[in-house]
Design a protein around this motif. Structure first.
Motif, PDB file in Angstrom:
ATOM      1  N   ASP A 134      -0.469 -15.891  19.290  1.00 40.28           N
ATOM      2  CA  ASP A 134      -1.638 -15.169  19.781  1.00 40.28           C
ATOM      3  C   ASP A 134      -1.825 -14.080  19.239  1.00 40.28           C
ATOM      4  N   MET A 135      -0.645 -13.059  19.054  1.00 37.52           N
ATOM      5  CA  MET A 135      -0.808 -11.757  18.247  1.00 37.52           C
ATOM      6  C   MET A 135       0.198 -11.395  17.842  1.00 37.52           C
ATOM      7  N   PHE A 136       0.207 -10.389  16.145  1.00 37.06           N
ATOM      8  CA  PHE A 136       1.624 -10.189  15.762  1.00 37.06           C
ATOM      9  C   PHE A 136       1.170  -9.223  15.170  1.00 37.06           C
ATOM     10  N   ILE A 137       2.402  -8.476  14.850  1.00 36.22           N
ATOM     11  CA  ILE A 137       2.609  -6.946  14.096  1.00 36.22           C
ATOM     12  C   ILE A 137       2.606  -6.962  12.029  1.00 36.22           C
ATOM     13  N   LEU A 138       2.295  -6.625  11.752  1.00 38.68           N
ATOM     14  CA  LEU A 138       2.063  -6.747   9.990  1.00 38.68           C
ATOM     15  C   LEU A 138       1.568  -5.470   9.468  1.00 38.68           C
ATOM     16  N   GLY A 139       2.265  -5.180   8.308  1.00 41.55           N
ATOM     17  CA  GLY A 139       1.597  -4.526   7.413  1.00 41.55           C
ATOM     18  C   GLY A 139       0.789  -4.555   6.517  1.00 41.55           C
ATOM     19  N   TRP A 140       0.194  -3.729   5.541  1.00 44.61           N
ATOM     20  CA  TRP A 140      -0.413  -4.310   4.480  1.00 44.61           C
ATOM     21  C   TRP A 140      -0.506  -3.233   3.472  1.00 44.61           C
ATOM     22  N   PRO A 184      -6.659  -2.220  15.058  1.00 42.46           N
ATOM     23  CA  PRO A 184      -6.373  -1.172  13.556  1.00 42.46           C
ATOM     24  C   PRO A 184      -5.497  -0.663  14.147  1.00 42.46           C
ATOM     25  N   LEU A 185      -4.312  -0.244  13.719  1.00 42.57           N
ATOM     26  CA  LEU A 185      -3.624   0.588  14.502  1.00 42.57           C
ATOM     27  C   LEU A 185      -3.172   2.204  13.537  1.00 42.57           C
ATOM     28  N   TRP A 186      -2.497   1.971  12.389  1.00 46.18           N
ATOM     29  CA  TRP A 186      -2.387   3.689  11.606  1.00 46.18           C
ATOM     30  C   TRP A 186      -2.306   3.042   9.927  1.00 46.18           C
ATOM     31  N   GLN A 187      -2.414   4.150   8.922  1.00 45.26           N
ATOM     32  CA  GLN A 187      -1.429   4.295   8.211  1.00 45.26           C
ATOM     33  C   GLN A 187      -0.004   4.541   8.205  1.00 45.26           C
ATOM     34  N   GLN A 188       0.545   4.190   7.542  1.00 44.86           N
ATOM     35  CA  GLN A 188       2.210   4.017   7.880  1.00 44.86           C
ATOM     36  C   GLN A 188       2.467   5.551   7.551  1.00 44.86           C
ATOM     37  N   SER A 189       3.313   6.437   7.916  1.00 43.61           N
ATOM     38  CA  SER A 189       3.778   8.211   7.473  1.00 43.61           C
ATOM     39  C   SER A 189       4.826   7.685   6.427  1.00 43.61           C
ATOM     40  N   ASP A 190       4.166   7.889   5.310  1.00 43.92           N
ATOM     41  CA  ASP A 190       6.043   7.480   4.107  1.00 43.92           C
ATOM     42  C   ASP A 190       6.809   8.863   4.511  1.00 43.92           C
ATOM     43  N   MET A 191       7.769   8.853   4.845  1.00 46.92           N
ATOM     44  CA  MET A 191       8.620  10.468   4.968  1.00 46.92           C
ATOM     45  C   MET A 191       9.712   9.782   4.672  1.00 46.92           C
ATOM     46  N   TYR A 192      10.171  10.741   3.224  1.00 47.38           N
ATOM     47  CA  TYR A 192      11.704  10.914   2.491  1.00 47.38           C
ATOM     48  C   TYR A 192      12.638  12.416   3.096  1.00 47.38           C
TER      49      TYR A 192
END
Lengths: 339, 518, 305, 301
Positions: free
Chosen positions: B416-422, B485-493
């Motif tokens: 049904d559903m899955f989470i992924l990033g691109w 649509p979820l979000w733009q990932q936040s890159d954290m350093y």
């Protein structure tokens, strides 16, 4: 006057602790071993004969076992109070011991020579070469062939009989004053048994040494001993010269033992055995320890422990020998005194 | 006697260890160097990474970890602006499109490789050919397969001829291509060059201890001037808590991918700070139309969009670290168009489901998620499950180890559903083409009419037409509720407080652009 | 003796080959690694092409035959990800793992044998009870948890020891301790019980009856007898140490074979997994072989045969 | 000429177990005397209790996420052990985790034990070429460290509760096979078996009548000790990213999810770790006691 005995045990009590329970495997024994004498100690397993020997060796289990009372006088030294270090000087030196199981009593990962050199290292100041020579000559003395090779072999390369000979030579190395042999032949084949006994006899004869022979085999006793001590449930129930005991056993227990010994010409008959079991040390009440198995037991036997009755050096602990209580016996006619 | 024994133990042990460590014990003090005494200029940096580079040769492994490290050794022809993602010239000074199949690039002169040889058109050709050569088994090859030929026009001019129109060539050049020295690679062979790389980049190779560290030093003859930070060490620490410990104890100076719940801890440390940027990587919840299930129905997909409260997820699970996404593309993308977001409206969701003929109370869906691949991924999945539960849908969260997850997605085995990033994604084409066609399983959504439109738009060469085409597609995708649509990932350093570091949208970590404050 | 060696070598060979076979089929049946390496936008034809280049599209038995033919020559193919020689990559990580495993082993032995002997000798004393309790805890504590705890305390809070990484002796302290914790517990327990067993033996009584003093009795007589079972256990546990190294290596960023293997499993980098299995099985078999030799060395009953 | 005074009976280990009643009574009295055995017994009882009735005891739904209450420290808002990164009650999750640990431990032992026992019996009792082949397989498997094997198998067959149990079982059956085989070999030589064989009792009957009952004790002992190994192994495999996956509240899983919070929220990693440790401790204590009581000869290892 007689020579002072080599070993004199008086009123010895030994206790074992297991958990909270206290077990008393030896309850007040007195015994003597004279110089150049062979004394046999006889009894069923669990009667305390082995504990007696371990006590004399000072090898009671350290944490659990202890001498509760009594004294052991060996060659003028009181052993019960002896510090461990001094005791070690005696062990293997003045008193030595042969154990029942020649198969397991030797350490499998050391050569015969390595093990035999131990008492010499501990008790004699000898060089390596001297030690080796002594060992070889002792090995020869106990009748081992190829002593020069055997010294470098491992126990598993030897047969049971040979191993027991090694054990004897181990006990013999420092020319002890007292040798204790705890069932030295039990684990061996019958033919070998005879050889080992012969050997012990010969060694006893040719050395200034006493022998304490612990066994449950009356045949051995008859063959070897000068004096016999019969133990039952931690007590000595009878003591006498070897002939006296075979001729006229006084204690019903000894009599039982005698009956279970088949006479030479009477093989077919059913073997006699003593009914019942040795009581566990915890089960012993205030009466005679043998009372529950004794065919002649009467009220007093259950109520009161019998004292030692002595009759010309023949001692026994049984109410039957008490002139007074005899009358109370229910079954007078069957007092089994063989003649 | 016991003490003596203990000492002996220590002594013996240290001998054993000393005997074993000779080789590696050499220069492990660089980390403490970086700390520097007060008043002394710091010139080293240690950067923590989750894993080793696969190889140090360029143009081979597409993995982010590999790329991030070798980018300090090699230069690209074209780079992206760290904030906007726009193209900026590096070793290529200019580029132009001669016709639909021909591109011409003018290269920078006077650039030297670390070994002293000159950078020229041959090097550019060699590097592209390296990708194309089957023998090199480059993982980039699929992206470059439309290249027909690379021609050296002059020492500093190359022409790239493609077999069919290749509008995204510049993107490929910027994102993939790094320049290697042909002379060196041919001399020592690829195997050696994979272990001891030579490039034109700001740092030259010093030492690579596999699964342990990569050490670089500043290349003094760098064409843009030598780096301020002279020594760089990438240290590989696979376990996050260890990485954080290493950072807290000062063994490393920075690392990427700080979990949102550790941000506070780092910010509370007086020597540390968090550097954050909205990355060009997006996270989404795909609704699979590839398998027979309720997701085939557009109303159900719309219901999902209404039933999931992205703002709450962002706030509650990600502590606000992320930028809400409303359509198929993030704002960073060149072809981005503003689209309407689905409002959080559980009532409407229920209605839509009823219209579609589903009773939410009796619906049972499966949600697949990787674990630890994206920020809080499995937690997000569990949170989504909880939100859908509110309208009565039972969701079984299936957490997969990453490799298994990807395989499941690729093999279209997800129900049904899955989470992924691109990402990092900058252009509309690659995202839309790979995600919303039948051939691309990554959103597991396709619709024949839309698919035709996508392929048509891809071939368009006119930038305006193209833009409009993608804008339409985006709107259509939102209408179709192709995904949530979820979000733009936040890159954290996590970064030392006195390190001057600005995170880039494309996830590149370039020590050349960093410096220590005094 | 030579017979024994030859027989064992053949045995080791069979064991290793069988292990490889099993893992090969398990791995091949588990799925297809190609998508993991190609960029996500690679079209399907490209994936198929790559797959056939790697030979994953051929019949399983053909693949197996090919693999075995190469494997016996020490060729496990190249890593799918880095394209380096897989066996070479594994061998390269081997010293680090050995370093860790051996120092952990040495540490365990140095601590556990005296502790076990003392504990047995002072049976049921307070010391013994504490030692026994500690050993049970040592066996019950999950090692990664213990490792993280150590890092948390010594690296992050006290900042006295590094959190990991290969390198100098200080880098080894925490991972060695973590890896050794379990074996210290196990060896101590085992030494204690073996020692108790030996101390009960008749020949110890014989030695006592010969007047051998206690320290010598333990150090020379009892210990040598205990050594045989201890050696067997240690040999078996060296494998456990190697296995435990996976976790320790990950927690402490130690550049060893376990970490490589885990990474390869996550990446589906099968040639490395197979090469790793090969090396570990081989090491394990060799260790057992050496243990048998050692065993024969301390146990004269076997030596003579 | 040598006649021995009869030995006291009961001094050597009885070959066939005595009556059930007396045995249980004996076990119980022995348990009362061993504080470690008792501790282990109580821990196991507690564990079983939690796994059976946990769902009614747990103060919260172990799967219910309450975002506004995430990462609460222990003893706040009625959360005795605090909440996790999704605001789920840790105590409730731990209670639910007890059940999973029990399932993992017991199921693995059942599968591995059954399979290993069958192999061990076949191998040890019927010998022959089958024995050679089976033991060679056992050797092969033993040529690989347990945890690595479980990891590799789990990576290959996939994650999840069923698969981790299967992986552990595949990794664990050899121990049972080994132990059972050597027990069977020893039993074969015992007088009462030789006697039965000599009187022509069929082999199968001997197997069921004499061999199996006598295998019971060693298998029970081994099983109890292996359970701890399996529980810890599951946690380790979960830690490495395989094993039981979230949101399943397995302890290993909770640890692996919680380890990232070691600095900020210590309770996430502390409680499940302690739970694993106590469980392993309890099972080990109990197993040790069982071994010492039922089979003093095994005391060594």
């Amino acid at each position: 006057m007689m020579e002072k005995p080599l070993l004199e045990i008086q009123n010895l009590h030994v206790e074992f602790k297991s958990g909270k329970e206290v077990v008393r495997p030896i309850r007040g024994i007195d015994l003597k071993v004279n110089r150049r004498e062979t004394v046999g100690i006889v009894g069923e397993s669990g009667c305390g004969k082995s504990v007696t020997s371990l006590t004399v060796m000072g090898l009671l289990p350290e944490k659990t076992g202890r001498i509760a009372d009594g004294s052991i006088l060996f060659d003028g030294t009181e052993l019960t109070a002896l510090p461990e270090k001094a005791y070690r000087k005696i062990r293997g030196n003045d008193i030595s011991m042969i154990f029942q199981e020649p198969m397991t009593s030797l350490n499998p990962v050391f050569t015969i020579g390595e093990q035999l050199s131990e008492p010499l290292r501990q008790h004699r100041k000898m060089g390596k070469k001297e030690i080796r020579e002594t060992i070889i000559s002792t090995l020869k003395q106990v009748g081992l062939p190829r002593a020069e090779q055997i010294i470098d072999e491992y126990p598993h390369q030897l047969s049971g009989g040979m191993r027991q000979r090694v054990m004897i030579s181990l006990a013999l190395l420092c020319q002890p004053k007292l040798m204790i042999a705890d069932e030295p032949t039990t684990a061996l084949d019958v033919t070998i048994q005879a050889q080992i006994l012969e050997l012990l006899k010969a060694i006893r004869g040719s050395n200034d040494m006493s022998l304490m022979l612990i066994t449950h085999d009356l045949g051995v006793v008859a063959e070897m001993c000068d004096r016999v001590i019969v133990m039952y449930a931690g007590e000595i129930v009878e003591e006498a010269g070897v002939e006296a005991i075979f001729d006229r056993p006084l204690h019903p227990y000894t009599q039982g033992l005698m009956q279970s010994l088949p006479s030479n010409n009477e093989r077919k008959g059913k073997l006699f055995s003593i009914k019942g079991q040795v009581p566990k040390p915890s089960e012993i009440g205030k009466g005679c320890a043998f009372a529950n198995r004794c065919p002649h037991a009467f009220d007093r036997c259950f109520a009161e422990a019998p004292p030692v009755f002595s009759e010309a050096g023949h001692q026994s602990k049984c109410w039957l020998l008490d002139p007074v209580s005899k009358e109370g016996s229910r079954d007078e006619s069957s007092i089994p005194i063989r003649s | 006697m016991k003490k003596g024994y203990f000492l002996a133990v220590l002594l013996v042990l240290s001998f054993v260890l000393a005997a074993c460590t000779e080789g590696t014990a050499g220069d492990s003090e660089s980390a403490s160097d970086a700390k520097g005494e007060d008043g002394k200029q710091k010139d080293s940096i240690v950067i923590g990474f989750e894993s080793d580079a696969a190889t140090l040769i360029a143009n081979s492994d597409v993995n982010y970890v590999t790329d991030a490290q070798i980018r300090s050794i090699y230069d690209p022809l074209i780079d992206r602006d760290g904030d906007t993602g726009e193209f900026v010239p590096v070793l290529a000074e200019e580029w132009e499109n001669i016709d639909e199949l021909t591109w011409r690039l003018k290269l920078k002169e006077g650039v030297k490789f670390h070994n002293g040889s000159d950078f020229n058109a041959e090097a550019a050709k060699f590097s592209i050919d390296y990708i194309l050569d089957d023998a090199n088994q480059s993982f980039y090859k699929s992206r470059w397969s439309d290249i027909k030929e690379v021609k050296v026009l002059s020492d500093y001019e190359v022409e790239i001829i493609t077999s069919k129109p290749f509008p995204s060539l510049i993107e490929r050049i910027a994102d993939d291509l790094l320049i290697m020295d042909p002379v060196y690679v041919n001399d020592v062979g690829t195997e050696e060059a994979s272990k001891k790389p030579v490039g034109t980049g700001p740092y030259e190779f010093v030492e690579w201890s596999r699964d342990n560290y990569l050490k670089l030093k500043a290349f003094e003859d760098y064409w843009a001037g030598p780096a301020k930070i002279k020594n760089v060490e990438f240290r590989y620490i696979p376990e996050f808590s260890t990485r954080l410990s290493a950072f807290v104890s000062g063994e490393i100076d920075m690392f990427k991918n700080v979990p949102v719940d550790s941000v506070e801890k780092i910010e509370s440390d007086e020597n540390s700070k968090i550097a954050e940027t909205a990355s060009a990587r997006i996270n989404y919840l795909a609704l699979s139309t590839f398998s027979d299930g309720p997701m085939k129905d557009v109303k159900v997909r719309q219901a999902m969009n209404h039933a999931i409260d992205v703002d709450e997820l962002l706030e509650a699970v990600l502590n606000g670290h992320g930028t809400k996404l409303t359509g198929p593309l993030s704002k960073i993308n060149s072809g981005y168009t503003e689209t309407d977001a689905y409002e959080y409206d559980p009532e409407k969701a229920k209605e839509l489901l009823k219209e579609a003929g589903y009773d939410p109370e009796s619906m049972e869906l499966t949600l697949d998620t990787p674990n630890g691949r994206y920020p809080m991924d499995s937690q997000v999945a569990q949170a989504i499950a909880a939100q859908l539960q509110r309208i009565g849908i039972t969701v079984n969260v299936q957490v997969n180890e990453w490799g298994a997850h990807l395989e499941k997605v690729r093999n279209r085995e997800i129900k049904d559903m899955f989470i992924l990033g691109w990402g990092p994604a900058f252009d509309a084409q690659s995202t839309i083409e790979n995600l919303f066609t039948e051939a691309g399983p990554y959103s597991s959504f396709s619709e024949p009419g839309l698919e035709k439109k996508i392929y048509e738009t891809n071939e368009m060469f006119d930038q305006d037409e193209r833009y409009d085409g993608y804008a339409e597609i985006q709107k259509a995708l939102v209408e179709q509720a192709a995904w949530v649509p979820l979000w733009q990932q936040s890159d954290m350093y996590a970064v030392r407080k006195d390190l001057d570091f600005k995170p880039k949208v494309d996830e590149k970590i370039l020590p050349y652009e960093m410096s220590w404050e005094n | 003796m030579l017979d024994f060696v030859i027989k064992r070598v053949i045995q080791v060979g069979i064991v290793v080959l069988l292990a490889l076979t099993v893992v090969f089929f398990l791995i091949r049946l588990s799925g297809d690694p190609t998508p993991l390496f190609l960029p996500p936008d690679a079209p399907r034809e490209q994936i198929d092409e790559y797959r056939s280049k790697l030979g994953f599209d051929r019949p399983l038995l053909v693949q197996y035959g090919e693999f075995m033919k190469n494997a016996v020559q020490g060729d496990f193919g190249n890593s799918l990800r880095s394209k380096e020689d897989a066996l070479g990559m594994v061998l390269q990580r081997l010293p680090a793992t050995f370093q860790l495993a051996i120092s952990a082993l040495v540490l365990s032995l140095l601590i556990s044998i005296p502790l076990g002997v003392l504990s047995a000798f002072k049976r049921n004393s307070i010391f013994d009870r504490i030692a026994v309790a500690l050993t049970v805890i040592g066996q019950a504590i999950p090692s990664f948890w213990f490792g993280l705890l150590l890092i948390f305390i010594f690296a992050a809070q006290l900042k006295v020891l590094p959190s990991g990484g290969g390198g100098s002796i200080v880098h080894m302290i925490l991972p060695t301790l973590t890896l050794a914790a379990y074996s210290i517990a196990r060896f101590t327990r085992f030494t204690r019980s073996t020692m108790l067993d030996v101390l009960r033996k008749d020949f110890i009584r014989t030695a006592k009856a010969s007047g051998v003093p206690t320290p010598r009795l333990i150090a020379r007589y009892a210990l040598k007898n205990s050594l045989i079972p201890i050696i067997t256990l240690v040999a078996l546990d060296l494998g456990t140490l190697l296995g435990g190294a996976v976790i320790t290596e990950v927690v402490f960023s130690w550049p060893g074979i376990g970490r490589l293997l885990l990474q390869s499993l996550l990446n589906r980098d099968f040639p490395i997994v197979l090469a790793g299995v090969f090396i570990i099985a081989l090491i394990y078999a060799v260790i057992n072989f050496v243990a048998d030799l050692l065993y024969a060395f301390v146990n004269p009953q076997i030596r003579v045969r | 000429m040598t006649i021995e005074i009869p030995e006291q009976p009961g001094s050597s280990r009885p070959a066939v177990t005595p009556g059930k009643q007396s045995k249980l009574a004996f076990l119980w009295s022995s348990l009362l005397h061993s504080w470690t055995g008792m501790t282990g017994f109580i821990i196991i009882l507690l564990l079983l209790f939690l796994s059976l009735f946990g769902q009614w005891i747990a103060p919260f739904d172990p799967m219910h996420a309450e975002f506004s209450k995430k990462l609460l420290p222990p003893m706040t808002d009625g959360h005795l052990l605090g909440t996790d990164q999704l605001g789920r009650d840790i105590l409730s999750r731990m209670i639910a985790g007890a059940r999973i640990s029990v399932i993992i431990g017991v199921m693995t032992v059942l599968i591995a034990g059954t399979f290993g026992t069958v192999v061990g019996i076949v191998s040890g009792y019927f010998r022959g070429w089958l024995d050679v082949v089976l033991m060679r397989i056992v050797d092969v498997q033993l040529s690989f460290p347990f945890i690595l094997l479980v990891l590799v198998i789990n990576a290959i067959i996939g994650t999840g509760l069923k698969n981790i149990i299967l992986s552990l079982a595949i990794g664990g059956w050899v121990i049972f096979a080994r132990v059972v085989r050597s027990e069977v070999l020893a039993l074969r030589e015992k007088e009462f078996i030789t006697a039965s064989v000599a009187t022509g009792v069929p082999r199968i009957q001997i197997l069921f009548k004499h061999i199996l009952p006598n295998l019971f004790t060693p298998i029970i002992i081994l099983s109890s000790l292996q359970i701890a190994t399996y529980i810890i192994a599951e946690a380790s495999v979960s830690f490495l990213g395989f094993g039981v996956q979230p949101p399943n509240p397995a302890w290993g899983n909770m640890l692996s999810e919680g380890k990232d919070y070691i600095f900020s929220s210590w309770w996430l990693i502390t409680f499940p770790g302690v739970a694993i440790m106590i469980t392993a401790l309890g099972v080990n204590f109990f197993g040790d006691w069982l071994r010492d009581t039922l089979d003093p000869e095994l005391k060594g290892e």
